[in-house]
Scaffold this motif. Structure first.
Motif, PDB file in Angstrom:
ATOM      1  N   GLY A  58       0.824  -1.206   0.000  1.00  0.00           N
ATOM      2  CA  GLY A  58       0.000   0.000   0.000  1.00  0.00           C
ATOM      3  C   GLY A  58       0.858   1.257   0.000  1.00  0.00           C
ATOM      4  N   MET A  59       1.910   1.257   0.820  1.00  0.00           N
ATOM      5  CA  MET A  59       2.828   2.395   0.850  1.00  0.00           C
ATOM      6  C   MET A  59       3.480   2.577  -0.516  1.00  0.00           C
ATOM      7  N   LEU A  60       3.915   1.484  -1.112  1.00  0.00           N
ATOM      8  CA  LEU A  60       4.543   1.549  -2.430  1.00  0.00           C
ATOM      9  C   LEU A  60       3.561   2.093  -3.462  1.00  0.00           C
ATOM     10  N   GLY A  61       2.329   1.616  -3.412  1.00  0.00           N
ATOM     11  CA  GLY A  61       1.305   2.099  -4.335  1.00  0.00           C
ATOM     12  C   GLY A  61       1.065   3.596  -4.175  1.00  0.00           C
ATOM     13  N   ASP A  62       1.020   4.063  -2.928  1.00  0.00           N
ATOM     14  CA  ASP A  62       0.835   5.494  -2.672  1.00  0.00           C
ATOM     15  C   ASP A  62       1.968   6.311  -3.281  1.00  0.00           C
ATOM     16  N   HIS A  63       3.199   5.849  -3.073  1.00  0.00           N
ATOM     17  CA  HIS A  63       4.358   6.576  -3.595  1.00  0.00           C
ATOM     18  C   HIS A  63       4.393   6.542  -5.126  1.00  0.00           C
ATOM     19  N   LEU A  64       4.049   5.411  -5.709  1.00  0.00           N
ATOM     20  CA  LEU A  64       4.015   5.320  -7.171  1.00  0.00           C
ATOM     21  C   LEU A  64       2.917   6.209  -7.751  1.00  0.00           C
ATOM     22  N   GLY A  65       1.792   6.278  -7.064  1.00  0.00           N
ATOM     23  CA  GLY A  65       0.717   7.164  -7.503  1.00  0.00           C
ATOM     24  C   GLY A  65       1.151   8.622  -7.469  1.00  0.00           C
ATOM     25  N   ALA A  66       1.844   9.011  -6.390  1.00  0.00           N
ATOM     26  CA  ALA A  66       2.350  10.386  -6.288  1.00  0.00           C
ATOM     27  C   ALA A  66       3.374  10.656  -7.385  1.00  0.00           C
ATOM     28  N   LEU A  67       4.243   9.697  -7.642  1.00  0.00           N
ATOM     29  CA  LEU A  67       5.243   9.855  -8.695  1.00  0.00           C
ATOM     30  C   LEU A  67       4.575  10.007 -10.064  1.00  0.00           C
ATOM     31  N   ALA A  68       3.559   9.223 -10.319  1.00  0.00           N
ATOM     32  CA  ALA A  68       2.830   9.330 -11.585  1.00  0.00           C
ATOM     33  C   ALA A  68       2.203  10.714 -11.725  1.00  0.00           C
ATOM     34  N   GLY A  69       1.678  11.241 -10.632  1.00  0.00           N
ATOM     35  CA  GLY A  69       1.111  12.586 -10.660  1.00  0.00           C
ATOM     36  C   GLY A  69       2.155  13.637 -10.982  1.00  0.00           C
ATOM     37  N   HIS A  70       3.329  13.499 -10.385  1.00  0.00           N
ATOM     38  CA  HIS A  70       4.422  14.438 -10.674  1.00  0.00           C
ATOM     39  C   HIS A  70       4.860  14.323 -12.135  1.00  0.00           C
ATOM     40  N   MET A  71       4.891  13.109 -12.648  1.00  0.00           N
ATOM     41  CA  MET A  71       5.279  12.920 -14.046  1.00  0.00           C
ATOM     42  C   MET A  71       4.267  13.572 -14.987  1.00  0.00           C
ATOM     43  N   ARG A  72       2.971  13.430 -14.688  1.00  0.00           N
ATOM     44  CA  ARG A  72       1.947  14.086 -15.503  1.00  0.00           C
ATOM     45  C   ARG A  72       2.110  15.605 -15.465  1.00  0.00           C
ATOM     46  N   GLN A  73       2.388  16.120 -14.273  1.00  0.00           N
ATOM     47  CA  GLN A  73       2.579  17.568 -14.117  1.00  0.00           C
ATOM     48  C   GLN A  73       3.790  18.037 -14.924  1.00  0.00           C
ATOM     49  N   LEU A  74       4.881  17.305 -14.863  1.00  0.00           N
ATOM     50  CA  LEU A  74       6.064  17.667 -15.642  1.00  0.00           C
ATOM     51  C   LEU A  74       5.795  17.604 -17.145  1.00  0.00           C
TER      52      LEU A  74
ATOM     53  N   ASP B  98       2.893  18.017 -18.618  1.00  0.00           N
ATOM     54  CA  ASP B  98       2.045  19.158 -18.962  1.00  0.00           C
ATOM     55  C   ASP B  98       2.849  20.450 -19.031  1.00  0.00           C
ATOM     56  N   GLN B  99       3.745  20.649 -18.082  1.00  0.00           N
ATOM     57  CA  GLN B  99       4.585  21.848 -18.090  1.00  0.00           C
ATOM     58  C   GLN B  99       5.519  21.850 -19.297  1.00  0.00           C
ATOM     59  N   SER B 100       6.040  20.698 -19.644  1.00  0.00           N
ATOM     60  CA  SER B 100       6.903  20.587 -20.817  1.00  0.00           C
ATOM     61  C   SER B 100       6.131  20.921 -22.084  1.00  0.00           C
ATOM     62  N   ASP B 101       4.902  20.426 -22.181  1.00  0.00           N
ATOM     63  CA  ASP B 101       4.063  20.739 -23.343  1.00  0.00           C
ATOM     64  C   ASP B 101       3.783  22.238 -23.421  1.00  0.00           C
ATOM     65  N   GLN B 102       3.531  22.864 -22.270  1.00  0.00           N
ATOM     66  CA  GLN B 102       3.277  24.306 -22.256  1.00  0.00           C
ATOM     67  C   GLN B 102       4.511  25.085 -22.690  1.00  0.00           C
ATOM     68  N   LEU B 103       5.656  24.672 -22.228  1.00  0.00           N
ATOM     69  CA  LEU B 103       6.905  25.346 -22.660  1.00  0.00           C
ATOM     70  C   LEU B 103       7.163  25.142 -24.143  1.00  0.00           C
ATOM     71  N   ALA B 104       6.934  23.934 -24.625  1.00  0.00           N
ATOM     72  CA  ALA B 104       7.154  23.657 -26.040  1.00  0.00           C
ATOM     73  C   ALA B 104       6.231  24.509 -26.912  1.00  0.00           C
ATOM     74  N   ALA B 105       5.031  24.788 -26.433  1.00  0.00           N
ATOM     75  CA  ALA B 105       4.099  25.617 -27.202  1.00  0.00           C
ATOM     76  C   ALA B 105       4.579  27.058 -27.299  1.00  0.00           C
ATOM     77  N   LEU B 106       5.422  27.491 -26.379  1.00  0.00           N
ATOM     78  CA  LEU B 106       5.927  28.854 -26.398  1.00  0.00           C
ATOM     79  C   LEU B 106       7.107  29.050 -27.354  1.00  0.00           C
ATOM     80  N   ILE B 107       7.693  27.962 -27.803  1.00  0.00           N
ATOM     81  CA  ILE B 107       8.863  28.035 -28.686  1.00  0.00           C
ATOM     82  C   ILE B 107       8.381  28.217 -30.116  1.00  0.00           C
ATOM     83  N   PRO B 108       8.815  29.297 -30.753  1.00  0.00           N
ATOM     84  CA  PRO B 108       8.371  29.507 -32.140  1.00  0.00           C
ATOM     85  C   PRO B 108       8.900  28.412 -33.061  1.00  0.00           C
TER      86      PRO B 108
END
Length: 104
Positions: A73-89, A91-101
């Protein structure tokens, strides 16, 4: 942990635990310490904290089956949090890429 070599012999550890639990836990503690010492020093506190959480969970569980369930359960919680951070990264990468002409 480049300097850490661990050739796990399950039967040896099982036999040690059955015949001499005190020796098993002493060997386990020494092995964990070797592993932590082989890690970069910046990870020392995190690894010790993680091991304390594992040991506390095992002690409170009462049985190996319950302990495994709690640790999974602890491992699952940590993996879930890591997956959330990866999604956030991502999304941020996609937003930055959209700013590059675009170049021609």
């Amino acid at each position: 942990m480049a300097g850490f070599v661990f050739d796990f012999d399950f039967d040896h550890w099982r036999e040690l635990a059955e015949k001499d639990p005190a020796a098993f836990f002493a060997a386990r503690k020494a092995l964990l310490e070797r592993f932590i010492q082989s890690a970069p020093s910046r990870m020392d506190a995190d690894l010790r904290s993680l091991q304390e959480m594992v040991d506390l969970s095992r002690a409170e569980a009462g049985t190996p089956d319950i302990a495994v369930g709690r640790l999974m359960g602890m491992l699952g919680d940590h993996l879930g949090a890591l997956a959330g951070h990866m999604r956030q990264l991502r999304d941020q990468s996609d937003q930055l890429a959209a700013l590059i002409p675009e170049r021609d």
